[in-house]
Design a protein around this motif. Structure first.
Motif, PDB file in Angstrom:
ATOM      1  N   MET A  51       0.829  -1.212   0.000  1.00  0.00           N
ATOM      2  CA  MET A  51       0.000   0.000   0.000  1.00  0.00           C
ATOM      3  C   MET A  51       0.861   1.259   0.000  1.00  0.00           C
ATOM      4  SD  MET A  51      -2.863  -1.356  -0.256  1.00  0.00           S
ATOM      5  CE  MET A  51      -3.717   0.201  -0.344  1.00  0.00           C
ATOM      6  N   GLU A  52       1.979   1.221   0.729  1.00  0.00           N
ATOM      7  CA  GLU A  52       2.885   2.375   0.746  1.00  0.00           C
ATOM      8  C   GLU A  52       3.437   2.650  -0.647  1.00  0.00           C
ATOM      9  OE1 GLU A  52       5.079   2.651   5.045  1.00  0.00           O
ATOM     10  OE2 GLU A  52       5.542   0.901   3.814  1.00  0.00           O
ATOM     11  N   VAL A  53       3.823   1.579  -1.340  1.00  0.00           N
ATOM     12  CA  VAL A  53       4.412   1.729  -2.675  1.00  0.00           C
ATOM     13  C   VAL A  53       3.368   2.170  -3.697  1.00  0.00           C
ATOM     14  CG1 VAL A  53       5.516   0.498  -4.588  1.00  0.00           C
ATOM     15  CG2 VAL A  53       6.250   0.069  -2.229  1.00  0.00           C
ATOM     16  N   SER A  54       2.173   1.565  -3.639  1.00  0.00           N
ATOM     17  CA  SER A  54       1.161   1.827  -4.664  1.00  0.00           C
ATOM     18  C   SER A  54       0.310   3.069  -4.380  1.00  0.00           C
ATOM     19  CB  SER A  54       0.242   0.609  -4.818  1.00  0.00           C
ATOM     20  OG  SER A  54      -0.454   0.361  -3.597  1.00  0.00           O
ATOM     21  N   LYS A  55       0.053   3.341  -3.107  1.00  0.00           N
ATOM     22  CA  LYS A  55      -0.870   4.437  -2.767  1.00  0.00           C
ATOM     23  C   LYS A  55      -0.197   5.607  -2.046  1.00  0.00           C
ATOM     24  CE  LYS A  55      -4.887   2.378  -3.866  1.00  0.00           C
ATOM     25  NZ  LYS A  55      -5.969   2.959  -4.695  1.00  0.00           N
ATOM     26  N   GLY A  56       0.836   5.302  -1.257  1.00  0.00           N
ATOM     27  CA  GLY A  56       1.463   6.346  -0.451  1.00  0.00           C
ATOM     28  C   GLY A  56       0.642   6.651   0.799  1.00  0.00           C
ATOM     29  N   TRP A  57       1.200   7.498   1.655  1.00  0.00           N
ATOM     30  CA  TRP A  57       0.547   7.792   2.936  1.00  0.00           C
ATOM     31  C   TRP A  57      -0.570   8.824   2.822  1.00  0.00           C
ATOM     32  CZ3 TRP A  57       0.647   5.548   7.642  1.00  0.00           C
ATOM     33  CH2 TRP A  57       1.587   4.535   7.844  1.00  0.00           C
ATOM     34  N   ASP A  58      -0.830   9.299   1.627  1.00  0.00           N
ATOM     35  CA  ASP A  58      -1.964  10.208   1.425  1.00  0.00           C
ATOM     36  C   ASP A  58      -3.252   9.448   1.162  1.00  0.00           C
ATOM     37  OD1 ASP A  58      -0.479  12.493   1.810  1.00  0.00           O
ATOM     38  OD2 ASP A  58       0.061  12.679  -0.309  1.00  0.00           O
ATOM     39  N   SER A  59      -3.198   8.119   1.262  1.00  0.00           N
ATOM     40  CA  SER A  59      -4.367   7.269   1.032  1.00  0.00           C
ATOM     41  C   SER A  59      -4.841   6.674   2.350  1.00  0.00           C
ATOM     42  CB  SER A  59      -4.012   6.141   0.062  1.00  0.00           C
ATOM     43  OG  SER A  59      -5.017   5.142   0.057  1.00  0.00           O
ATOM     44  N   LEU A  60      -6.158   6.697   2.565  1.00  0.00           N
ATOM     45  CA  LEU A  60      -6.714   6.093   3.775  1.00  0.00           C
ATOM     46  C   LEU A  60      -6.522   4.585   3.787  1.00  0.00           C
ATOM     47  CD1 LEU A  60     -10.044   8.071   4.371  1.00  0.00           C
ATOM     48  CD2 LEU A  60      -7.995   8.070   5.798  1.00  0.00           C
ATOM     49  N   GLU A  61      -6.399   3.969   2.609  1.00  0.00           N
ATOM     50  CA  GLU A  61      -6.158   2.524   2.557  1.00  0.00           C
ATOM     51  C   GLU A  61      -4.808   2.179   3.187  1.00  0.00           C
ATOM     52  OE1 GLU A  61      -7.893   0.349  -1.157  1.00  0.00           O
ATOM     53  OE2 GLU A  61      -7.245   2.322  -1.822  1.00  0.00           O
ATOM     54  N   THR A  62      -3.802   3.012   2.936  1.00  0.00           N
ATOM     55  CA  THR A  62      -2.494   2.810   3.553  1.00  0.00           C
ATOM     56  C   THR A  62      -2.573   3.026   5.051  1.00  0.00           C
ATOM     57  OG1 THR A  62      -1.407   3.580   1.534  1.00  0.00           O
ATOM     58  CG2 THR A  62      -0.084   3.546   3.542  1.00  0.00           C
ATOM     59  N   VAL A  63      -3.301   4.048   5.448  1.00  0.00           N
ATOM     60  CA  VAL A  63      -3.465   4.363   6.878  1.00  0.00           C
ATOM     61  C   VAL A  63      -4.118   3.202   7.612  1.00  0.00           C
ATOM     62  CG1 VAL A  63      -4.647   5.877   8.514  1.00  0.00           C
ATOM     63  CG2 VAL A  63      -3.540   6.859   6.493  1.00  0.00           C
ATOM     64  N   SER A  91       2.025   7.992  12.680  1.00  0.00           N
ATOM     65  CA  SER A  91       1.999   8.233  11.229  1.00  0.00           C
ATOM     66  C   SER A  91       0.565   8.219  10.704  1.00  0.00           C
ATOM     67  CB  SER A  91       2.817   7.156  10.501  1.00  0.00           C
ATOM     68  OG  SER A  91       4.182   7.213  10.879  1.00  0.00           O
ATOM     69  N   CYS A  92      -0.256   7.300  11.240  1.00  0.00           N
ATOM     70  CA  CYS A  92      -1.669   7.244  10.858  1.00  0.00           C
ATOM     71  C   CYS A  92      -2.384   8.541  11.225  1.00  0.00           C
ATOM     72  CB  CYS A  92      -2.368   6.070  11.545  1.00  0.00           C
ATOM     73  SG  CYS A  92      -1.844   4.443  10.973  1.00  0.00           S
ATOM     74  N   THR A  97      -5.117  13.533   9.830  1.00  0.00           N
ATOM     75  CA  THR A  97      -5.379  14.960  10.034  1.00  0.00           C
ATOM     76  C   THR A  97      -5.128  15.782   8.771  1.00  0.00           C
ATOM     77  OG1 THR A  97      -3.143  15.162  10.974  1.00  0.00           O
ATOM     78  CG2 THR A  97      -4.976  14.937  12.518  1.00  0.00           C
ATOM     79  N   LYS A  98      -4.374  15.209   7.836  1.00  0.00           N
ATOM     80  CA  LYS A  98      -4.180  15.882   6.541  1.00  0.00           C
ATOM     81  C   LYS A  98      -5.334  15.575   5.583  1.00  0.00           C
ATOM     82  CE  LYS A  98       0.896  15.875   6.618  1.00  0.00           C
ATOM     83  NZ  LYS A  98       2.119  15.319   5.978  1.00  0.00           N
ATOM     84  N   ILE A  99      -5.786  14.313   5.618  1.00  0.00           N
ATOM     85  CA  ILE A  99      -6.810  13.862   4.672  1.00  0.00           C
ATOM     86  C   ILE A  99      -8.220  14.224   5.129  1.00  0.00           C
ATOM     87  CG2 ILE A  99      -7.794  11.835   3.513  1.00  0.00           C
ATOM     88  CD1 ILE A  99      -5.057  10.454   3.969  1.00  0.00           C
ATOM     89  N   LEU A 100      -8.465  14.102   6.428  1.00  0.00           N
ATOM     90  CA  LEU A 100      -9.811  14.248   6.989  1.00  0.00           C
ATOM     91  C   LEU A 100      -9.937  15.525   7.817  1.00  0.00           C
ATOM     92  CD1 LEU A 100     -10.137  10.583   8.321  1.00  0.00           C
ATOM     93  CD2 LEU A 100     -11.156  11.480   6.221  1.00  0.00           C
ATOM     94  N   VAL A 107     -10.296  10.183  13.448  1.00  0.00           N
ATOM     95  CA  VAL A 107      -9.209  10.843  14.178  1.00  0.00           C
ATOM     96  C   VAL A 107      -9.312  10.512  15.669  1.00  0.00           C
ATOM     97  CG1 VAL A 107      -8.198  13.074  14.814  1.00  0.00           C
ATOM     98  CG2 VAL A 107      -9.023  12.691  12.469  1.00  0.00           C
ATOM     99  N   ALA A 108     -10.540  10.541  16.192  1.00  0.00           N
ATOM    100  CA  ALA A 108     -10.758  10.214  17.604  1.00  0.00           C
ATOM    101  C   ALA A 108     -10.369   8.767  17.892  1.00  0.00           C
ATOM    102  CB  ALA A 108     -12.222  10.450  17.980  1.00  0.00           C
ATOM    103  N   ALA A 109     -10.751   7.840  16.998  1.00  0.00           N
ATOM    104  CA  ALA A 109     -10.404   6.426  17.187  1.00  0.00           C
ATOM    105  C   ALA A 109      -8.893   6.234  17.177  1.00  0.00           C
ATOM    106  CB  ALA A 109     -11.063   5.590  16.092  1.00  0.00           C
ATOM    107  N   ASN A 110      -8.219   6.942  16.290  1.00  0.00           N
ATOM    108  CA  ASN A 110      -6.752   6.872  16.195  1.00  0.00           C
ATOM    109  C   ASN A 110      -6.118   7.323  17.514  1.00  0.00           C
ATOM    110  OD1 ASN A 110      -4.657   7.512  13.313  1.00  0.00           O
ATOM    111  ND2 ASN A 110      -3.992   7.030  15.387  1.00  0.00           N
TER     112      ASN A 110
END
Length: 296
Positions: A51-63, A91-92, A97-100, A107-110
């Motif tokens: 997921m890091e390689v294909s989507k990067g950390w700007d994707s919720l799937e990676t998170v 990191s999540c 906080t950048k995406i949402l 964010v609260a669950a995190n």
């Protein structure tokens, strides 16, 4: 299987994709249930790397992939795993906080997950009071924000439902409402345990009795939240909501038992008696048992 499922999904073969992804999840659950956490961790690492390689950390799937790895590491235990889980969850949180929006319930669950990890780390650093205090303070800050966000989400959804002619929420909003209440109850329960840890960390002088008033206050807030949101919105019959409420009551009964044995006075006008709490636990567990024993 998971990656193949993703490819099939992108090709529009939804049913085949869903079957493969479900099977991959079941295998992970088998690893965890059989205490084969090493295989579960390794599988999750591979998923996260992809997921890091294909989507990067700007994707919720990676998170989400990183968060699932972090939670398995927490289950595995050990300071090294906990420290890695803490870094992953940070990191999540940074990505979320950048995406949402800042008040999104994810964010609260995190923050709740991070606070729980901090409490586990605190138990391993009790020999160093200053270090343990810093960990506790950070966990308390995280829980405070998680509680605030969850309350805001609930109040917003209740207002939204009141403004709706049918007084009904969409399925998505109803799920968010239930999730928000569960996170609120869990965070208040965690805050209570944090206050107990904090009290016991700074042990009082001899002949003094430790006060668990802050821990009690968090549990009383948990009870109030259940009455305000679960009963008002008819969420009290959900097993996870009811289970967390019972956990809250059991924690409170333990503190009340300590207070009674030490002869402490009632700390709050809202504070129920020990017998009232025990009766409520018995009632709820009796209801849950009778429901689960009914034949279909």
């Amino acid at each position: 299987m998971y990656h193949l499922g993703r490819v099939l999904y992108l090709q529009g073969k939804v049913k085949d994709a869903e079957a493969l992804i479900k099977d991959s999840i079941q295998i992970l659950e088998i690893y965890m249930n059989s205490s084969n956490l090493t295989d579960a961790v390794n599988t999750r690492r591979k998923i996260l790397h992809t997921m890091e390689v294909s989507k990067g950390w700007d994707s919720l799937e990676t998170v989400i992939a990183a968060e699932k790895l972090a939670l398995i590491l927490v289950s595995a235990g050990g300071q090294g795993n906990l420290m890695e889980a803490k870094q992953l969850l940070q990191s999540c949180l940074d990505s979320r906080t950048k995406i949402l929006p800042d008040d999104n319930i994810q964010v609260a669950a995190n923050m709740l997950h991070m606070a729980r990890v901090e409490l586990l780390l605190c138990n391993q650093t009790r020999g160093n009071i200053s270090e343990s205090t810093a960990v506790i303070d950070n966990a308390k800050h995280l829980l405070g924000n998680a509680i605030r966000i969850a309350r805001q989400a609930l109040d917003k959804l209740i207002k939204q439902g009141a403004n709706n002619k049918s007084h009904q929420l969409s399925k998505t909003d109803a799920y968010t409402e239930r999730t928000s209440l569960l996170i609120l109850l869990q965070a208040l329960n965690a805050l209570s345990q944090l206050e107990v840890t904090k009290t016991e960390l700074h042990e009082p002088a001899e002949k003094e009795t430790p006060s668990y008033s802050e821990a009690e206050k968090a549990l009383l807030d948990c009870i109030s939240a259940f009455k305000q949101y679960a009963i008002q919105r008819s969420l009290y019959n959900f097993g996870d909501i009811k289970g967390e409420y019972v956990t809250c009551l059991k924690h409170l009964s333990a503190l009340l038992s300590k207070s009674n044995s030490n002869g402490l006075k009632q700390s709050s006008s809202r504070r129920p008696s020990l017998q009232e709490v025990l009766n409520e636990i018995k009632r709820l567990e009796g209801v849950s048992s009778s429901v689960s024993n009914k034949k279909p």
